[in-house]
Design a protein around this motif. Sequence first.
Motif, PDB file in Angstrom:
ATOM      1  N   LEU A  67       3.860   1.544  -5.251  1.00  0.00           N
ATOM      2  CA  LEU A  67       3.310   0.256  -5.654  1.00  0.00           C
ATOM      3  C   LEU A  67       2.968  -0.588  -4.432  1.00  0.00           C
ATOM      4  CD1 LEU A  67       2.626  -1.494  -8.100  1.00  0.00           C
ATOM      5  CD2 LEU A  67       4.957  -2.384  -8.010  1.00  0.00           C
ATOM      6  N   LYS A  68       3.854  -0.591  -3.456  1.00  0.00           N
ATOM      7  CA  LYS A  68       3.593  -1.343  -2.230  1.00  0.00           C
ATOM      8  C   LYS A  68       2.387  -0.786  -1.498  1.00  0.00           C
ATOM      9  CE  LYS A  68       8.338  -2.854  -1.388  1.00  0.00           C
ATOM     10  NZ  LYS A  68       9.524  -2.723  -0.524  1.00  0.00           N
ATOM     11  N   ALA A  69       2.285   0.530  -1.447  1.00  0.00           N
ATOM     12  CA  ALA A  69       1.151   1.155  -0.766  1.00  0.00           C
ATOM     13  C   ALA A  69      -0.151   0.802  -1.480  1.00  0.00           C
ATOM     14  CB  ALA A  69       1.337   2.662  -0.715  1.00  0.00           C
ATOM     15  N   GLU A  70      -0.113   0.800  -2.803  1.00  0.00           N
ATOM     16  CA  GLU A  70      -1.317   0.443  -3.560  1.00  0.00           C
ATOM     17  C   GLU A  70      -1.679  -1.019  -3.334  1.00  0.00           C
ATOM     18  OE1 GLU A  70      -0.767   1.482  -7.651  1.00  0.00           O
ATOM     19  OE2 GLU A  70      -0.784   3.632  -7.247  1.00  0.00           O
ATOM     20  N   GLU A  71      -0.665  -1.887  -3.267  1.00  0.00           N
ATOM     21  CA  GLU A  71      -0.941  -3.310  -3.022  1.00  0.00           C
ATOM     22  C   GLU A  71      -1.571  -3.506  -1.638  1.00  0.00           C
ATOM     23  OE1 GLU A  71       2.732  -5.377  -3.590  1.00  0.00           O
ATOM     24  OE2 GLU A  71       2.650  -5.227  -5.757  1.00  0.00           O
ATOM     25  N   LYS A  72      -1.037  -2.799  -0.637  1.00  0.00           N
ATOM     26  CA  LYS A  72      -1.598  -2.900   0.711  1.00  0.00           C
ATOM     27  C   LYS A  72      -3.039  -2.408   0.727  1.00  0.00           C
ATOM     28  CE  LYS A  72       2.619  -2.489   3.448  1.00  0.00           C
ATOM     29  NZ  LYS A  72       3.383  -1.664   4.412  1.00  0.00           N
ATOM     30  N   GLU A  73      -3.262  -1.299   0.031  1.00  0.00           N
ATOM     31  CA  GLU A  73      -4.608  -0.733  -0.004  1.00  0.00           C
ATOM     32  C   GLU A  73      -5.574  -1.692  -0.693  1.00  0.00           C
ATOM     33  OE1 GLU A  73      -6.796   3.259  -1.740  1.00  0.00           O
ATOM     34  OE2 GLU A  73      -4.638   3.316  -1.346  1.00  0.00           O
ATOM     35  N   SER A  74      -5.152  -2.263  -1.808  1.00  0.00           N
ATOM     36  CA  SER A  74      -6.036  -3.199  -2.519  1.00  0.00           C
ATOM     37  C   SER A  74      -6.266  -4.458  -1.680  1.00  0.00           C
ATOM     38  CB  SER A  74      -5.455  -3.559  -3.881  1.00  0.00           C
ATOM     39  OG  SER A  74      -4.273  -4.315  -3.729  1.00  0.00           O
ATOM     40  N   TRP A  75      -5.260  -4.939  -0.955  1.00  0.00           N
ATOM     41  CA  TRP A  75      -5.441  -6.111  -0.083  1.00  0.00           C
ATOM     42  C   TRP A  75      -6.424  -5.791   1.032  1.00  0.00           C
ATOM     43  CZ3 TRP A  75      -4.104  -7.106   5.087  1.00  0.00           C
ATOM     44  CH2 TRP A  75      -4.209  -8.427   5.462  1.00  0.00           C
ATOM     45  N   GLY A  76      -6.289  -4.539   1.597  1.00  0.00           N
ATOM     46  CA  GLY A  76      -7.214  -4.129   2.645  1.00  0.00           C
ATOM     47  C   GLY A  76      -8.644  -4.041   2.123  1.00  0.00           C
ATOM     48  N   ILE A  77      -8.811  -3.534   0.916  1.00  0.00           N
ATOM     49  CA  ILE A  77     -10.152  -3.432   0.321  1.00  0.00           C
ATOM     50  C   ILE A  77     -10.722  -4.828   0.069  1.00  0.00           C
ATOM     51  CG2 ILE A  77     -11.392  -2.711  -1.752  1.00  0.00           C
ATOM     52  CD1 ILE A  77      -9.558  -0.234  -1.844  1.00  0.00           C
ATOM     53  N   LYS A  78      -9.900  -5.744  -0.432  1.00  0.00           N
ATOM     54  CA  LYS A  78     -10.370  -7.109  -0.677  1.00  0.00           C
ATOM     55  C   LYS A  78     -10.809  -7.771   0.631  1.00  0.00           C
ATOM     56  CE  LYS A  78      -7.663  -8.033  -4.827  1.00  0.00           C
ATOM     57  NZ  LYS A  78      -6.544  -8.792  -5.396  1.00  0.00           N
ATOM     58  N   LYS A  79     -10.055  -7.544   1.695  1.00  0.00           N
ATOM     59  CA  LYS A  79     -10.399  -8.128   2.991  1.00  0.00           C
ATOM     60  C   LYS A  79     -11.731  -7.568   3.485  1.00  0.00           C
ATOM     61  CE  LYS A  79      -8.613  -8.985   7.569  1.00  0.00           C
ATOM     62  NZ  LYS A  79      -7.563  -8.775   8.547  1.00  0.00           N
ATOM     63  N   ARG A  80     -11.912  -6.262   3.350  1.00  0.00           N
ATOM     64  CA  ARG A  80     -13.178  -5.657   3.778  1.00  0.00           C
ATOM     65  C   ARG A  80     -14.346  -6.197   2.968  1.00  0.00           C
ATOM     66  NH1 ARG A  80     -12.199   0.573   3.545  1.00  0.00           N
ATOM     67  NH2 ARG A  80     -14.464   0.513   3.329  1.00  0.00           N
ATOM     68  N   ILE A  81     -14.117  -6.412   1.665  1.00  0.00           N
ATOM     69  CA  ILE A  81     -15.181  -6.962   0.815  1.00  0.00           C
ATOM     70  C   ILE A  81     -15.548  -8.376   1.282  1.00  0.00           C
ATOM     71  CG2 ILE A  81     -15.694  -7.799  -1.509  1.00  0.00           C
ATOM     72  CD1 ILE A  81     -14.160  -5.380  -2.596  1.00  0.00           C
ATOM     73  N   SER A  82     -14.534  -9.183   1.547  1.00  0.00           N
ATOM     74  CA  SER A  82     -14.833 -10.556   1.989  1.00  0.00           C
ATOM     75  C   SER A  82     -15.541 -10.545   3.350  1.00  0.00           C
ATOM     76  CB  SER A  82     -13.563 -11.408   2.047  1.00  0.00           C
ATOM     77  OG  SER A  82     -12.686 -10.891   3.021  1.00  0.00           O
ATOM     78  N   ASP A  83     -15.125  -9.634   4.252  1.00  0.00           N
ATOM     79  CA  ASP A  83     -15.804  -9.511   5.555  1.00  0.00           C
ATOM     80  C   ASP A  83     -17.261  -9.113   5.356  1.00  0.00           C
ATOM     81  OD1 ASP A  83     -13.532 -10.194   6.946  1.00  0.00           O
ATOM     82  OD2 ASP A  83     -12.979  -8.106   7.460  1.00  0.00           O
TER      83      ASP A  83
END
Length: 182
Positions: free
Chosen positions: A132-148
């Motif tokens: 779950l933590k790994a998925e949360e990190k991955e989704s946060w990383g994807i959201k950051k890339r989208i905003s960038d």
Amino acid sequence: MSSLLSHNKDQPRIRKSLSDSCPASSAAATKSLRHERLSRLSSSGSSDASNDTSTNHAESYFLRRENRLSARKKAEEETLNNDYKKMYEKALATNQRLKSRLETSKQELSMIQDQLQRAQKGGTSDCASDLLKAEEKESWGIKKRISDMEEQLKVKAELKMENQRLKDENGALIRVITKLSK
């Protein structure tokens, strides 16, 4: 002649008594029947030679018959014993095969129960929380890339507009310079 008639009169009665008796006592009944015949034959005496030869033939016939019957019974018993032996061996092999399958099934069941207990105690909950933590990190990383990328798109759009403005200015300056140089 009278002894032959009396012998024939007694014979159906003896046969009836043999058929009424149980098969287990048939050997004893056959022996007693032979003994009765021998005693009757010896009591009638050896009055004439033809009677003795018929007695010997009858006696030998009954002895051969008795031997054949006993041999047949022994053969039947042996085949039954062999059949029972084969059936026993087949059943024994089947039992061994089923016991081995049962043992394998018991081992599999115990392994599955251990896994279930570990899952219920929380042994696998750590793995689940890590996932779950790994998925949360991955989704946060994807959201950051989208905003960038969105920011980069905005900058690109601004740069296009600036580039167009500069082209327009450059064209205007070229026209002014050409008018002045004439």
